[in-house]
Design an enzyme around this catalytic site. Structure first.
Site, PDB file in Angstrom:
ATOM      1  CD  GLU A 294      26.341 -35.572  15.435  1.00 23.95           C
ATOM      2  OE1 GLU A 294      26.253 -35.585  16.667  1.00 23.95           O
ATOM      3  OE2 GLU A 294      25.545 -36.153  14.691  1.00 23.95           O
TER       4      GLU A 294
ATOM      5  CB  CYS B 293      29.630 -27.610  21.859  1.00 24.77           C
ATOM      6  SG  CYS B 293      30.060 -29.212  22.546  1.00 24.77           S
TER       7      CYS B 293
ATOM      8  CB  CYS C 139      35.318 -41.037  22.423  1.00 25.67           C
ATOM      9  SG  CYS C 139      36.232 -40.523  23.898  1.00 25.67           S
TER      10      CYS C 139
ATOM     11  CB  CYS D 116      31.636 -41.790  29.491  1.00 26.87           C
ATOM     12  SG  CYS D 116      33.264 -41.068  29.745  1.00 26.87           S
TER      13      CYS D 116
ATOM     14  CB  CYS E 237      29.103 -40.456  26.526  1.00 26.58           C
ATOM     15  SG  CYS E 237      29.702 -39.577  25.083  1.00 26.58           S
TER      16      CYS E 237
ATOM     17  N   GLY F  17      34.841 -36.869  21.468  1.00 26.56           N
ATOM     18  CA  GLY F  17      36.255 -37.138  21.721  1.00 26.56           C
ATOM     19  C   GLY F  17      36.769 -36.532  23.018  1.00 26.56           C
ATOM     20  CD  GLU F  18      39.773 -36.261  27.473  1.00 23.41           C
ATOM     21  OE1 GLU F  18      38.787 -36.417  28.184  1.00 23.41           O
ATOM     22  OE2 GLU F  18      40.468 -35.211  27.499  1.00 23.41           O
TER      23      GLU F  18
ATOM     24  CB  SER G  27      35.230 -29.943  28.782  1.00 21.35           C
ATOM     25  OG  SER G  27      34.584 -30.817  29.662  1.00 21.35           O
TER      26      SER G  27
ATOM     27  CB  SER H  56      33.453 -34.686  32.448  1.00 19.37           C
ATOM     28  OG  SER H  56      33.166 -33.781  31.433  1.00 19.37           O
ATOM     29  CG  LEU H  57      34.449 -35.154  39.684  1.00 16.42           C
ATOM     30  CD1 LEU H  57      35.883 -35.600  39.458  1.00 16.42           C
ATOM     31  CD2 LEU H  57      34.392 -34.218  40.891  1.00 16.42           C
ATOM     32  CG  HIS H  58      29.938 -36.956  35.284  1.00 12.83           C
ATOM     33  ND1 HIS H  58      29.158 -35.843  35.133  1.00 12.83           N
ATOM     34  CD2 HIS H  58      30.608 -37.091  34.108  1.00 12.83           C
ATOM     35  CE1 HIS H  58      29.322 -35.338  33.921  1.00 12.83           C
ATOM     36  NE2 HIS H  58      30.202 -36.071  33.278  1.00 12.83           N
TER      37      HIS H  58
ATOM     38  CG  ASN I  61      19.494 -33.910  27.187  1.00  8.11           C
ATOM     39  OD1 ASN I  61      18.411 -33.391  27.351  1.00  8.11           O
ATOM     40  ND2 ASN I  61      20.650 -33.284  27.356  1.00  8.11           N
TER      41      ASN I  61
ATOM     42  CB  CYS J 161      25.210 -32.255  27.722  1.00 10.29           C
ATOM     43  SG  CYS J 161      26.679 -32.797  28.521  1.00 10.29           S
TER      44      CYS J 161
HETATM   45  S1  SF4 Z   1      31.943 -38.247  27.664  1.00 11.21           S
HETATM   46 FE1  SF4 Z   1      33.670 -37.458  26.435  1.00 11.21          FE
HETATM   47  S2  SF4 Z   1      35.406 -38.758  27.099  1.00 11.21           S
HETATM   48 FE2  SF4 Z   1      33.557 -39.854  27.746  1.00 11.21          FE
HETATM   49  S3  SF4 Z   1      33.113 -41.231  26.011  1.00 11.21           S
HETATM   50 FE3  SF4 Z   1      31.940 -39.331  25.670  1.00 11.21          FE
HETATM   51  S4  SF4 Z   1      33.235 -38.119  24.326  1.00 11.21           S
HETATM   52 FE4  SF4 Z   1      34.553 -39.698  25.233  1.00 11.21          FE
END
Ligand code: SF4
Length: 346
Positions: A94, A107, A114, A118, A121, A165-166, A197, A220-222, A296, A339
């Protein structure tokens, strides 16, 4: 047995030129075809109208063009557009177009699924199936640029690698795609308008610094507390905050570029004063900007956006410590394009 034809877009310009000379044609023909493939984004050899019919047939006999197809396009009431993109092997990723008053941002995804997990996610629920090729990343941008012109009367202005994905786990292909996006022979966009990112892969952040890349970095720290970060981003045990910080110090020493942190505040997870104090401490080594992003929920409700008091506390504390902070409202919620929501439904 049918021979599998090669994707012509896997060839560099020099390789295309060489192909034509081995066919007894002029090397210049390779330049023409290259222009059709990238600058004009031709979907078939038939589109290449300044190439003879005979040559087009020869190309068809030897190659395929593995273009992505936008399978489904959803439009949000706020103007956001989400594409479900079908790849040549029928896998789906997507990508999203986010229009605001001053910019239109794509984006884009870099992997199918992935490998990181996380907890907040939606993409993490899809196992990583494969990396995207450079042309599959490039095509997402072209598709969104076309939609931006069609529905918002302006070209795409920015790109963020924040989809599925990363990106640093598919570094070489992301780099090749960005090369094409920024090349005058591709889309000619400025690298300064591109943000990669990452969830924070220290070794690759250092590699980016060594490679002297011109695009921007966001992390992406969080959470800046290991225990908390590990509970929401379990790979933090492999890449703990001390390693991430050391890599970012290296990045800053080499590039002198400000570091942007993406940060969601969740109720009961990272909404206390000690959380923002740890963030301030983590940011100290370099000029930093923190984007506080609205979250979200992705169906089971384990993660809930913190209330406005927590957001105010973050903003006040960060500003008091001279750290730039923005609060970002999420877009495209009604079509699951916001997001953390990608791959929620497909
Ligand atoms: S936030 Fe990014 S790195 Fe983490 S699982 Fe989702 S897609 Fe992968």
């Amino acid at each position: 047995m049918e021979v599998k034809k090669k994707d012509i877009r896997a060839l560099t310009k020099d390789q295309l030129r060489e192909f034509f000379t081995t066919q007894g044609d002029k090397a210049f023909r390779g330049n023409q075809v290259y222009e059709w493939l990238w600058q004009k984004s031709a979907h078939s050899f038939e589109d290449m109208t300044n190439i003879s019919l005979e040559t087009r047939q020869m190309l068809k006999d030897n190659f395929v063009i593995n273009h992505i197809k936008v399978d489904q396009m959803q439009r949000s009431t706020d103007g956001t557009i989400k594409n479900a993109v079908r790849l040549h092997d029928d896998l789906i990723v997507e990508s999203v177009l986010i229009p605001t008053a001053t910019r239109t941002t794509a984006c884009v995804s870099s992997q199918v699924g992935c490998s990181l997990d996380c907890k907040f996610c939606a993409t993490a629920r899809l196992k990583r199936m494969r990396n995207l090729n450079p042309d599959e990343i490039y095509d997402q941008v072209v598709a969104i640029d076309n939609e931006s012109r069609l529905y918002h009367n302006r070209p795409l202005s920015n790109i963020v690698f924040m989809g599925m994905g990363e990106p640093l786990m598919n570094y070489n292909n992301v780099l090749k795609a960005i090369d094409k996006i920024t090349s005058p022979e591709g889309l000619g966009m400025s690298p300064k308008r591109i943000v990669v990112s990452t969830s924070g892969v220290p070794k690759m952040i250092k590699k980016m610094a060594d490679d002297d890349v011109k695009f921007k970095l966001a992390v992406s720290l969080h959470s800046a507390i290991d225990e908390v970060r590990t509970s929401i981003m379990p790979f933090n045990t492999t890449f703990p905050l001390a390693d991430l910080r050391e890599a970012l110090q290296y990045w800053y020493a080499k590039t002198k570029n400000r570091i942007t942190y993406e940060y969601v505040i969740w109720d009961g997870i990272n909404d206390k004063q000690k959380d923002v104090d740890a963030l301030v401490d983590f940011c100290k080594f370099a000029p930093s900007k923190v984007n506080l992003i609205e979250y979200n929920p992705i169906d089971d409700g384990q993660f809930q956006q913190a209330d406005s008091r927590a957001i105010d506390m973050y903003v006040k504390t960060l500003e008091a410590n001279n750290i730039t902070v923005t609060v970002r409202r999420s877009r495209g919620k009604d079509i699951d394009a916001a997001c953390g929501q990608l791959a929620n439904k497909s």
